[in-house]
Design a protein around this motif. Structure first.
Motif, PDB file in Angstrom:
ATOM      1  N   CYS A 199       0.523  -1.439  -0.179  1.00 29.31           N
ATOM      2  CA  CYS A 199       0.184  -0.407   0.010  1.00 29.31           C
ATOM      3  C   CYS A 199       1.138   1.385  -0.057  1.00 29.31           C
ATOM      4  CB  CYS A 199      -0.811  -0.151   0.845  1.00 29.31           C
ATOM      5  SG  CYS A 199      -2.347   1.296   1.167  1.00 29.31           S
ATOM      6  N   ARG A 200       0.925   2.156  -0.766  1.00 31.47           N
ATOM      7  CA  ARG A 200       1.225   3.537  -1.079  1.00 31.47           C
ATOM      8  C   ARG A 200       3.157   3.176  -1.226  1.00 31.47           C
ATOM      9  NH1 ARG A 200      -2.513   7.713   2.731  1.00 31.47           N
ATOM     10  NH2 ARG A 200      -4.267   6.695   2.458  1.00 31.47           N
ATOM     11  N   THR A 201       2.829   2.578  -2.415  1.00 29.88           N
ATOM     12  CA  THR A 201       4.755   2.661  -2.588  1.00 29.88           C
ATOM     13  C   THR A 201       4.704   2.000  -4.122  1.00 29.88           C
ATOM     14  OG1 THR A 201       4.584  -0.181  -2.144  1.00 29.88           O
ATOM     15  CG2 THR A 201       4.771   0.818  -0.156  1.00 29.88           C
ATOM     16  N   ALA A 202       5.584   2.126  -4.236  1.00 30.24           N
ATOM     17  CA  ALA A 202       6.110   2.019  -6.212  1.00 30.24           C
ATOM     18  C   ALA A 202       5.888   0.529  -6.536  1.00 30.24           C
ATOM     19  CB  ALA A 202       7.487   2.481  -6.177  1.00 30.24           C
ATOM     20  N   ALA A 203       5.399  -0.542  -5.974  1.00 24.28           N
ATOM     21  CA  ALA A 203       4.438  -1.139  -5.731  1.00 24.28           C
ATOM     22  C   ALA A 203       2.997  -1.505  -7.080  1.00 24.28           C
ATOM     23  CB  ALA A 203       4.445  -2.143  -5.489  1.00 24.28           C
ATOM     24  N   LEU A 204       2.474  -0.461  -6.394  1.00 28.03           N
ATOM     25  CA  LEU A 204       1.182  -0.046  -7.158  1.00 28.03           C
ATOM     26  C   LEU A 204       1.134   1.411  -8.033  1.00 28.03           C
ATOM     27  CD1 LEU A 204      -1.087  -0.729  -3.806  1.00 28.03           C
ATOM     28  CD2 LEU A 204      -0.061  -2.364  -5.570  1.00 28.03           C
ATOM     29  N   GLY A 205       2.179   1.530  -8.180  1.00 30.69           N
ATOM     30  CA  GLY A 205       2.486   2.647  -9.233  1.00 30.69           C
ATOM     31  C   GLY A 205       1.340   4.121  -8.294  1.00 30.69           C
ATOM     32  N   GLY A 206       1.290   4.904  -9.027  1.00 33.40           N
ATOM     33  CA  GLY A 206       1.060   6.487  -8.420  1.00 33.40           C
ATOM     34  C   GLY A 206       1.131   7.632  -9.911  1.00 33.40           C
ATOM     35  N   GLU A 209       2.369  13.449 -13.951  1.00 27.99           N
ATOM     36  CA  GLU A 209       3.470  12.977 -14.429  1.00 27.99           C
ATOM     37  C   GLU A 209       2.548  11.033 -13.740  1.00 27.99           C
ATOM     38  OE1 GLU A 209       7.063   9.248 -14.301  1.00 27.99           O
ATOM     39  OE2 GLU A 209       6.897  11.455 -13.906  1.00 27.99           O
ATOM     40  N   THR A 210       2.218  10.558 -14.507  1.00 31.77           N
ATOM     41  CA  THR A 210       1.078   8.912 -13.578  1.00 31.77           C
ATOM     42  C   THR A 210       2.352   8.036 -13.675  1.00 31.77           C
ATOM     43  OG1 THR A 210       0.084   8.410 -15.566  1.00 31.77           O
ATOM     44  CG2 THR A 210      -1.175   8.911 -13.796  1.00 31.77           C
ATOM     45  N   PHE A 211       2.569   6.541 -13.501  1.00 30.89           N
ATOM     46  CA  PHE A 211       3.329   5.783 -13.618  1.00 30.89           C
ATOM     47  C   PHE A 211       2.677   4.220 -12.866  1.00 30.89           C
ATOM     48  CE2 PHE A 211       4.810   7.823  -9.325  1.00 30.89           C
ATOM     49  CZ  PHE A 211       4.523   7.302  -8.641  1.00 30.89           C
ATOM     50  N   LEU A 212       3.124   3.615 -13.611  1.00 29.73           N
ATOM     51  CA  LEU A 212       1.890   1.733 -13.445  1.00 29.73           C
ATOM     52  C   LEU A 212       2.865   1.228 -12.710  1.00 29.73           C
ATOM     53  CD1 LEU A 212       1.661   1.393 -16.904  1.00 29.73           C
ATOM     54  CD2 LEU A 212       0.432   2.214 -15.768  1.00 29.73           C
ATOM     55  N   ARG A 213       2.755  -0.597 -11.783  1.00 33.53           N
ATOM     56  CA  ARG A 213       3.567  -0.874 -11.011  1.00 33.53           C
ATOM     57  C   ARG A 213       4.542  -1.286 -11.005  1.00 33.53           C
ATOM     58  NH1 ARG A 213      -0.552  -3.471  -7.777  1.00 33.53           N
ATOM     59  NH2 ARG A 213      -3.209  -3.283  -8.335  1.00 33.53           N
ATOM     60  N   GLY A 214       5.384  -0.858 -10.062  1.00 34.78           N
ATOM     61  CA  GLY A 214       6.318  -1.248 -10.025  1.00 34.78           C
ATOM     62  C   GLY A 214       7.592  -0.052 -10.744  1.00 34.78           C
ATOM     63  N   GLN A 215       6.716   0.967 -11.505  1.00 29.23           N
ATOM     64  CA  GLN A 215       7.649   1.219 -12.279  1.00 29.23           C
ATOM     65  C   GLN A 215       8.671   2.726 -11.196  1.00 29.23           C
ATOM     66  OE1 GLN A 215       5.317   3.634 -15.195  1.00 29.23           O
ATOM     67  NE2 GLN A 215       6.090   1.179 -16.526  1.00 29.23           N
ATOM     68  N   THR A 216       9.386   3.535 -11.803  1.00 23.96           N
ATOM     69  CA  THR A 216       9.726   4.467 -11.033  1.00 23.96           C
ATOM     70  C   THR A 216       9.726   5.716 -11.845  1.00 23.96           C
ATOM     71  OG1 THR A 216      11.801   3.140 -10.475  1.00 23.96           O
ATOM     72  CG2 THR A 216      12.080   5.291 -10.021  1.00 23.96           C
ATOM     73  N   PRO A 217       8.797   6.621 -11.002  1.00 24.00           N
ATOM     74  CA  PRO A 217       8.656   8.248 -11.302  1.00 24.00           C
ATOM     75  C   PRO A 217       9.662   8.587 -12.168  1.00 24.00           C
ATOM     76  CG  PRO A 217       8.839   8.108  -9.582  1.00 24.00           C
ATOM     77  CD  PRO A 217       8.704   6.525  -9.682  1.00 24.00           C
ATOM     78  N   LYS A 218       9.537   9.436 -13.664  1.00 23.19           N
ATOM     79  CA  LYS A 218      10.650   9.972 -13.968  1.00 23.19           C
ATOM     80  C   LYS A 218      10.801  11.607 -13.148  1.00 23.19           C
ATOM     81  CE  LYS A 218       9.996   8.021 -18.447  1.00 23.19           C
ATOM     82  NZ  LYS A 218       9.620   8.527 -19.445  1.00 23.19           N
TER      83      LYS A 218
END
Length: 400
Positions: free
Chosen positions: A41-48, A381-390
């Motif tokens: 929950c609220r980690t890069a694993a779920l995107g954001g 920017e939006t990023f998917l599960r497991g991705q790192t935001p730029k």
């Protein structure tokens, strides 16, 4: 009470993998899903997404929530949305709070048969309220109720009970009148207790005869009908635990109460005190103390803390908030409109209580003001599960 920096998620992330290995084969799928949801929950694993200020260079990364109903961090927004919808149902009458609790002899049976026994608890408690209220000796009216299932006590032990919130009155048999209960009094607790006990035990026996109860470990012997009947026999002579609290102060008080109860989980993050490699400490309320400070600190092994948390995971698809009588989902809107007409009371805008509006949001809104300069922030920017935001520069700066 100051908000704790320690979270259930921290404990699961640090010790969840070891717990799963140690208890492999003893955790069901819903429990495994809850652990995974809380850990991510609220980690890069779920995107954001990344929000950027339209004036200064401040950027903010917001990770997505798991939205699991057992996650302590995801209940604030869920409660707000639910309560906003319930505001339309409030009536200008007294509201009462009735609690139905399972006897201790049934608790272990309930744990091994959650869907069946919890469902029976809902059914028996609702039928008890509707039946006694409809009796002309008492209220003689068709009432409505909202029921919420809790399966824990303050120390996180297994303690199944239903909280029923009931408007103080109901419709007459022909539906042409509103019949109000006496001020400050809803229904006699002893009468409720006696009927609830009978309905619940009869329902439990029917489940047993239909083969819908399973027994494991020390309870295996209860699969035998005679042994099961002997186990239930003493309960026919004891009072079931039905407790009626004083009426609420008004509609706002009902909302405030429901905001605390409808989306509560076994333990909230603010009750956590500390956690290390071996133990977890949390605040709990000792209801055995009649006077003085009831709040204490309990220390459990990490393994036992996780075990207690997971025993309250509900079966997939099980509804822990239910409505009955004139508040039943299929007829609620029409019945509420009719009752307001009988009471000559138009719905009024109701301010959401502080307990709801001040609760921790599930996801900070994308349009929240910049914490540095107060200007508007927008998603860049939006990023998917497991991705790192730029965390790239906002478009308006990149184009300059």
């Amino acid at each position: 009470m100051p908000r704790s920096k320690l979270e259930v998620a921290d404990i699961f992330r640090a010790h969840g993998a070891a717990y799963r290995r140690e208890h492999a084969g003893h955790l069901n799928l819903p429990q495994l899903k809850v652990m995974s949801s809380i850990e991510t929950c609220r980690t890069a694993a779920l995107g954001g997404h990344v929000s950027a200020c339209t004036k200064c260079s401040h950027q903010h990364i917001a990770y997505n929530s798991c939205r699991n109903r057992h996650c302590p961090k995801c209940q604030g927004a869920a409660a707000q949305d639910w309560m906003q919808a319930r505001m339309e149902d409030l009536l200008p009458v007294e509201y009462f709070h009735v609690v139905f609790t399972l006897p201790a002899q049934i608790v272990d049976i309930a744990y091994q048969n959650k869907a069946a026994v919890y469902g029976l608890l809902f059914k028996a408690s609702a039928q008890t309220l509707l039946t006694i209220a409809a009796d002309p000796k008492h209220l003689g009216a068709k009432i409505g109720a909202t029921s919420v299932l809790h399966t824990w006590g303050s120390a996180m032990m297994h303690h199944p009970h239903v909280h029923a919130i009931v408007p103080g009155g109901g419709l007459s048999a022909d539906g042409t009148q509103w019949i109000a209960c006496r001020s400050g009094f809803f229904l006699p607790v002893k009468v409720l207790s006696k009927l609830f006990r009978r309905l619940f035990l009869e329902g439990l026996i029917r489940l047993h005869k239909a083969g819908k109860l399973k027994f494991f470990g020390d309870l295996t012997k209860l699969a035998d009908p005679d042994t099961f009947a002997a186990h239930l026999s003493p309960l026919r002579k004891t009072d079931s635990v039905v407790y009626a609290k004083p009426p609420f102060g008004g509609p706002e008080a009902v909302l405030a109460y429901l905001s605390r109860y409808t989306h509560r989980v076994a333990i909230s993050n603010h009750r956590l005190v500390s956690a290390d490699a071996d133990t977890v400490a949390f605040r709990w309320k000792d209801y055995r103390i009649k006077k003085g400070d009831r709040m204490k600190v309990m220390r459990l092994t990490t393994d036992e803390f996780i075990r207690r948390f997971l025993i309250h995971v509900l079966p997939s698809g099980f509804h822990r908030i239910r409505h009955t009588g004139f508040l039943a989902n299929g007829i609620r809107r029409d019945r509420i409109t009719k009752i307001r007409r009988l009471l000559d009371a138009e719905p009024k805008p109701t301010q959401m209580p502080d307990e709801v509006t001040n609760s921790e949001p599930d996801d900070p809104p994308a349009h929240q003001p910049c914490p540095k300069c107060g200007s508007a922030m927008v998603i860049v920017e939006t990023f998917l599960r497991g991705q790192t935001p730029k965390c790239r520069a906002p478009p308006w700066e990149a184009a300059a």
